[in-house]
Enzyme design. Sequence first.
Site, PDB file in Angstrom:
ATOM      1  N   SER A  70      -7.781  47.623  45.148  1.00 50.90           N
ATOM      2  CA  SER A  70      -7.862  47.160  43.681  1.00 50.90           C
ATOM      3  C   SER A  70      -7.315  45.558  43.732  1.00 50.90           C
ATOM      4  CB  SER A  70      -7.177  47.981  42.421  1.00 50.90           C
ATOM      5  OG  SER A  70      -7.745  47.437  41.256  1.00 50.90           O
ATOM      6  N   ASP A 124     -11.482  45.302  42.725  1.00 50.81           N
ATOM      7  CA  ASP A 124     -12.626  46.360  42.874  1.00 50.81           C
ATOM      8  C   ASP A 124     -13.353  46.425  41.702  1.00 50.81           C
ATOM      9  OD1 ASP A 124     -10.397  47.368  41.214  1.00 50.81           O
ATOM     10  OD2 ASP A 124     -10.660  49.444  42.248  1.00 50.81           O
ATOM     11  N   ASP A 145     -12.725  46.918  38.640  1.00 49.82           N
ATOM     12  CA  ASP A 145     -12.561  47.976  37.552  1.00 49.82           C
ATOM     13  C   ASP A 145     -11.787  47.326  35.901  1.00 49.82           C
ATOM     14  OD1 ASP A 145     -10.106  47.905  38.418  1.00 49.82           O
ATOM     15  OD2 ASP A 145     -10.150  50.292  38.828  1.00 49.82           O
ATOM     16  N   ASN A 148      -4.246  44.928  30.290  1.00 48.83           N
ATOM     17  CA  ASN A 148      -4.599  44.265  31.473  1.00 48.83           C
ATOM     18  C   ASN A 148      -5.991  44.345  31.782  1.00 48.83           C
ATOM     19  OD1 ASN A 148      -5.616  46.681  32.644  1.00 48.83           O
ATOM     20  ND2 ASN A 148      -3.710  47.221  33.626  1.00 48.83           N
ATOM     21  N   PRO A 206      10.587  53.174  33.148  1.00 52.76           N
ATOM     22  CA  PRO A 206      10.692  53.014  34.606  1.00 52.76           C
ATOM     23  C   PRO A 206       9.306  52.910  35.073  1.00 52.76           C
ATOM     24  CG  PRO A 206      11.031  55.303  33.861  1.00 52.76           C
ATOM     25  CD  PRO A 206      10.858  54.521  32.691  1.00 52.76           C
ATOM     26  N   GLY A 261       6.254  53.264  37.829  1.00 58.24           N
ATOM     27  CA  GLY A 261       5.736  54.593  38.397  1.00 58.24           C
ATOM     28  C   GLY A 261       5.954  54.531  39.913  1.00 58.24           C
ATOM     29  N   ARG A 281      10.807  48.544  33.862  1.00 58.54           N
ATOM     30  CA  ARG A 281       9.900  47.307  33.267  1.00 58.54           C
ATOM     31  C   ARG A 281      10.436  47.153  31.707  1.00 58.54           C
ATOM     32  NH1 ARG A 281       6.563  46.187  37.018  1.00 58.54           N
ATOM     33  NH2 ARG A 281       5.839  47.994  38.509  1.00 58.54           N
TER      34      ARG A 281
END
Length: 541
Positions: A64, A278, A280, A372, A498, A500, A506
């Site tokens: 991505s 990619d 998306d 995003n 937290p 991932g 964050r």
Amino acid sequence: MDAEALRKYSALHPKPAGLALQYGTAGFRTKAEQLDHVVFRMGLLAVLRSRAVAATIGIMVTASHNPEEDNGVKLVDPLGEMLHPSWEEYATQLANAEEQELQKVITEICQKAAVNLHKDASVFIGRDTRPSSKKLSQSVIDGIQVLGGQYHDYGLVTTPQLHYMVCCQNTQGQYGKATLEGYYEKLSKAFMELIKQSHCSGESQKHLKIDCANGIGALKLSEMKPYFPQEVLIHIYNDGTKEKLNHLCGADFVKVQQKPPGGLDMKPNERCCSFDGDADRIVYYYKDTAGHFHLIDGDKIATLISIFLKELLAKVQENFEMAVVQTAYANGNSTRYLQETLKVPVHCVKTGVKHLHHKAQEFDVGVYFEANGHGTVLFSKAAETKIRQLVKEEKDDEKRAAAKMLENMIDLINQTVGDAVSDMLVIEAILALKGLTVQQWDALYTDLPNRLLKVQVADRRVIDTTDAERRALTPPGLQEKIDALVKKYRRSRAFVRPSGTEDVVRIYAEADTQENADALAHEVSLAVFHLAGGKGAPPQP
């Protein structure tokens, strides 16, 4: 299962000693040279999954928006959705198994998931434009063949195109034809039907500059161009011929850096957008006459689509339930605008596309976008059937016309997953139909100033959250501290969660001014550092 063949092929794709990877929302992602054994084993897993559900499964080789040196792999379930969570665990077990345990792990998965090894298996494969992708997708094929699966290699495709093909195949063509031509035809036909009804205002409205992140999006948009009518004027930048994938460009770069990509020359008030590597995700942006950069992110995309759909749904006068699904990262003013001005219910879920998608399935019309720029719209089977029926049978002209527009929207939207090409066409159609400029769209509401930070910690698991990640349960005292800090500023909120994938926490903060948002984010990051085991030097303002 041919144990000898498995041993022989597995030896050709050896696992580096001591490497452990985790299958997450985006599948596996790491440096490309560490992935060969993983993609081979995902070929094996796809065959098992296909036999378990008696359907075609997809495998996409992509990382991505990550740098070009990275790569990744993810599986696509039968209706084009993300891999089932229980199988994410099998993926992790299989990827991390030592060479000599491989057969045992496969046998265990077969037992746990009731896999019949004598059934047929079918797998669709796609890949992005990274230099490492072709060789890795060959390793996928090795894995599929060892376990006697059939495969169709689509070669270079966007991630959403592969999701689309898998869904078409498993709905016996009801969703569409499982070919690239089928995808281009379905989308372009729906798009043309929609914009036929617009009274397009002036030449400049028809131009769109697209930054394709030097990725697969450029190739596929170029292939799709002949399907569009003359009046669609798309100009492709960062097409991959000169620069590296995702380098200083693409949706992620633009969103995080809050500035235009390299390789695209912006004139004042020109409409521009960026895909990610990619294709998306999508974000829009423009520069005003004073030269200020304006970002239009996933929240504003969801708002535009919601306004349009809500008007059409009101016209067809059916009692459809519509909602917008967001995460805690959605700008507070977008939530306010949707709830108070548009009167559309908003639901907040945990970060991650699968949570948004799952929640959106609960409504007749579920709109979801992450800030995003990854998102789509889901229509329930009942709503879709009813809308298509109204198009055929409704006597009232206005109702029938609205139903026809909704039907075209259903066909234009890729309901399997966020799709930059499809989302772009949806946005372009809505702007044309409503006669909106990019500035008018941007002016629907003003984003609250915000700041994202991250703090390194010894162990991210010390932070546990609740209320769709908006409140921290542990460590003790942290949430109370955040509440006290938030009270100091106007129109403010802040949350921590937290990561991932790595040992960082964050932090998101918003407030009435950028200065206050920055100050709040910094104060929260200090609280995290002191209460959640921060590493290194304390955060500096």
